[in-house]
Structure formats: structure tokens, C-alpha cells
Design an enzyme around this catalytic site. Sequence first.
Site, PDB file in Angstrom:
ATOM      1  N   ASN A   8       0.864  -1.182   0.000  1.00 20.47           N
ATOM      2  CA  ASN A   8       0.000   0.000   0.000  1.00 20.47           C
ATOM      3  C   ASN A   8       0.901   1.233   0.000  1.00 20.47           C
ATOM      4  OD1 ASN A   8      -1.794   2.044   0.428  1.00 20.47           O
ATOM      5  ND2 ASN A   8      -2.492   1.347   2.435  1.00 20.47           N
ATOM      6  N   TRP A   9       0.994   1.873  -1.149  1.00 21.38           N
ATOM      7  CA  TRP A   9       1.903   3.022  -1.264  1.00 21.38           C
ATOM      8  C   TRP A   9       1.294   4.301  -0.698  1.00 21.38           C
ATOM      9  CZ3 TRP A   9       4.042   2.147  -6.962  1.00 21.38           C
ATOM     10  CH2 TRP A   9       4.949   1.087  -6.932  1.00 21.38           C
ATOM     11  N   LYS A  10       0.029   4.245  -0.299  1.00 25.68           N
ATOM     12  CA  LYS A  10      -0.633   5.416   0.302  1.00 25.68           C
ATOM     13  C   LYS A  10      -0.409   6.646  -0.585  1.00 25.68           C
ATOM     14  CE  LYS A  10      -0.289   3.114   4.717  1.00 25.68           C
ATOM     15  NZ  LYS A  10      -0.176   3.180   6.165  1.00 25.68           N
ATOM     16  N   HIS A  94      -9.647   0.898   4.810  1.00 25.87           N
ATOM     17  CA  HIS A  94      -8.334   1.110   5.421  1.00 25.87           C
ATOM     18  C   HIS A  94      -8.491   2.035   6.632  1.00 25.87           C
ATOM     19  CE1 HIS A  94      -4.238   2.349   6.165  1.00 25.87           C
ATOM     20  NE2 HIS A  94      -3.894   1.217   5.588  1.00 25.87           N
ATOM     21  N   GLU A  96      -6.861   4.422   7.747  1.00 26.24           N
ATOM     22  CA  GLU A  96      -6.699   5.862   7.528  1.00 26.24           C
ATOM     23  C   GLU A  96      -7.972   6.467   6.944  1.00 26.24           C
ATOM     24  OE1 GLU A  96      -3.028   5.325   5.485  1.00 26.24           O
ATOM     25  OE2 GLU A  96      -2.161   4.732   7.402  1.00 26.24           O
ATOM     26  N   GLU A 167      -5.312  -5.050  10.391  1.00 22.95           N
ATOM     27  CA  GLU A 167      -4.278  -4.044  10.647  1.00 22.95           C
ATOM     28  C   GLU A 167      -4.626  -3.286  11.926  1.00 22.95           C
ATOM     29  OE1 GLU A 167      -2.144  -2.761   6.819  1.00 22.95           O
ATOM     30  OE2 GLU A 167      -4.031  -1.683   6.818  1.00 22.95           O
ATOM     31  N   GLY A 173       2.421   2.280  10.862  1.00 26.03           N
ATOM     32  CA  GLY A 173       3.331   3.412  10.713  1.00 26.03           C
ATOM     33  C   GLY A 173       3.992   3.829  12.014  1.00 26.03           C
ATOM     34  N   SER A 212       3.468  -2.109  10.381  1.00 25.42           N
ATOM     35  CA  SER A 212       4.912  -2.127  10.636  1.00 25.42           C
ATOM     36  C   SER A 212       5.592  -3.440  10.241  1.00 25.42           C
ATOM     37  CB  SER A 212       5.206  -1.794  12.098  1.00 25.42           C
ATOM     38  OG  SER A 212       4.775  -0.468  12.383  1.00 25.42           O
ATOM     39  N   GLY A 233       2.970  -1.072   4.306  1.00 24.51           N
ATOM     40  CA  GLY A 233       2.986   0.347   3.966  1.00 24.51           C
ATOM     41  C   GLY A 233       4.418   0.806   3.718  1.00 24.51           C
ATOM     42  N   GLY A 234       5.003   1.430   4.728  1.00 24.83           N
ATOM     43  CA  GLY A 234       6.316   2.056   4.602  1.00 24.83           C
ATOM     44  C   GLY A 234       7.376   1.190   3.940  1.00 24.83           C
TER      45      GLY A 234
HETATM   46  P1  13P Z   1       3.017   0.407   7.707  1.00 27.75           P
HETATM   47  O1  13P Z   1       3.570  -0.870   7.122  1.00 27.75           O
HETATM   48  O2  13P Z   1       3.743   1.629   7.248  1.00 27.75           O
HETATM   49  O3  13P Z   1       2.871   0.304   9.200  1.00 27.75           O
HETATM   50  O4  13P Z   1       1.528   0.575   7.125  1.00 27.75           O
HETATM   51  C1  13P Z   1       0.648  -0.496   7.219  1.00 27.75           C
HETATM   52  C2  13P Z   1      -0.551  -0.184   6.407  1.00 27.75           C
HETATM   53  O5  13P Z   1      -1.353   0.663   6.766  1.00 27.75           O
HETATM   54  C3  13P Z   1      -0.740  -0.893   5.148  1.00 27.75           C
HETATM   55  O6  13P Z   1      -2.014  -0.702   4.636  1.00 27.75           O
END
Ligand code: 13P
Length: 249
Positions: A8-10, A94, A96, A167, A173, A212, A233-234
Site C-alpha cells: 500500500n503506497w498510500k 483502510h 486511515e 491491521e 506506521g 509495521s 505500507g512504509g
Molecule cells: P506500515 O507498514 O507503514 O505500518 O503501514 C501499514 C498499512 O497501513 C498498510 O495498509
Amino acid sequence: MKTLIAANWKMHKTRAEARKTAEAVVAGLPGNGRSLIVFPPFTAIADVAEVFAAREGLAVGGQDVYPAEKGAFTGEISPAMLRDAGATWVLTGHSERRHVLGESDAFVGRKTAFALSSGLNVMLCVGETLEEREAGQLEAVLRRQLREGLADVAAETAAAHVAVAYEPVWAIGTGKVAGCAEVLEAHALARRLLRDVVGAVADEIPLLYGGSVKPDNAASLLALDNVNGLLIGGASLEAESFLRIAEAG
Ligand code: 13P
């Protein structure tokens, strides 16, 4: 069940940056039978899809979708637009979007059902906040999110076209990965709750962990019962670390 490794590149990457990362992913594909799905920002979906060129084991998805075919919904995107750009998947729910953009369980359910009826595969994201966990509400939160998220989805459709990503909000994050015991417990719980919602086919639905995930914890997470993949994510922003996760274990 096939292991799904999803990125997920957000809100990261221009088209050129996305293309470059996608090319590096293609160049380093592990060939271990796992499916890789990348969720770029909307503007880069077509570029990533072009680089992936419908290659086996590689797919592209949208990070969100609006539950209507077309209309006066400024800023939104339809399932047909996502498919037109090359997406075969979409994320719904998600954290967020739930917690930063204020999406309700019911709205997530509408998006999920509409995206599925439009021919997309859906990765439905669920997870509790730290306050909810500390108040002993993990089960109640997951039950509500799964029940409402899949409210209008037939069991066979869910079995064939849905994945669920657990998640925990407090692990996203933050560098705070949920411990293996916590992930094991939450995934067993999610599997049981999924059975209540869709019946026996729940066992065919991939359950991914997200929060994470890094190259050095991926193998131990993937080894857990009921962990059928990872949503990253990251650590998915660089092809090198994403590929190390895809190869882990
Ligand atoms: P991180 O891997 O940066 O914690 O993000 C997880 C995430 O929200 C993937 O959708």
C-alpha cells in the site's frame, strides 16, 4: 491458499517514481508462487499496470473506490475507472480512511459490495484502535467491521474475490508491530468471526496482517496460523525491501 504480499503506497510516488519501483519489482520477482499486489495512488495505477503487463502473480489495485457507477461525486473514483486504468483489486476500509476521513462501517460495506459487483477483487481492512484494544473491545470491533463490511456480499463471492487485512491501528506506521502472540490471537478470532458472517467458505478467504511489517519480521509473521499474507505500507515503498518481504520465510 496462495500467499498474498500487498504493497500500500498510500499518498506516495509520482508516476515516474511509481514506474521505477514497479520496474524494480518486476526485475526482482521471487518466483516462489506468491501473489504480489501493489496499491499505488490513483494517478499511477495505469503506469504500474503497464509495467506489470498482466504478468502472472502481479496485480494492481486502487486504494479506495466510490460505490456508484458515475455521477456528481467530486473527487471520487468508480470501480469502472479503476478497472479501465488496469486495477483488478481495491482496498476498502483502510484505517486511515476510517479514522482520518471518517468513513463508517456501513459506507465501507457499500463500497465493498459495489466494487465486488463491478468485477473488482476487494481487500477489506479491519482493525482496532489502541483505546478499543485496551477497553477489551477487540472482538466486538472486528465482529462489527466484518459483519458490516461484508453485509451485502454472497458467501461464494467472498470466497472467490475477497481478502481481509487485519491491521491494528496502533501498529500502523508506528514501528510497533503486533507481537506474534497478538497476531495469532487476532487472526484466529478474525477467522472465527468470518465463519459467523460467511459460513464455512471463511476458510478460503486470505487473512493478511498489516502494521509495521519489515523484512526482518515478515518470516515469523508468515509462519503463523491463519496468516495468509501481508499488507505493507512504509517498507513497500522501496522495491528492495518489498521484495525481501515477498521472499521471506
Ligand atoms: P506500515 O507498514 O507503514 O505500518 O503501514 C501499514 C498499512 O497501513 C498498510 O495498509
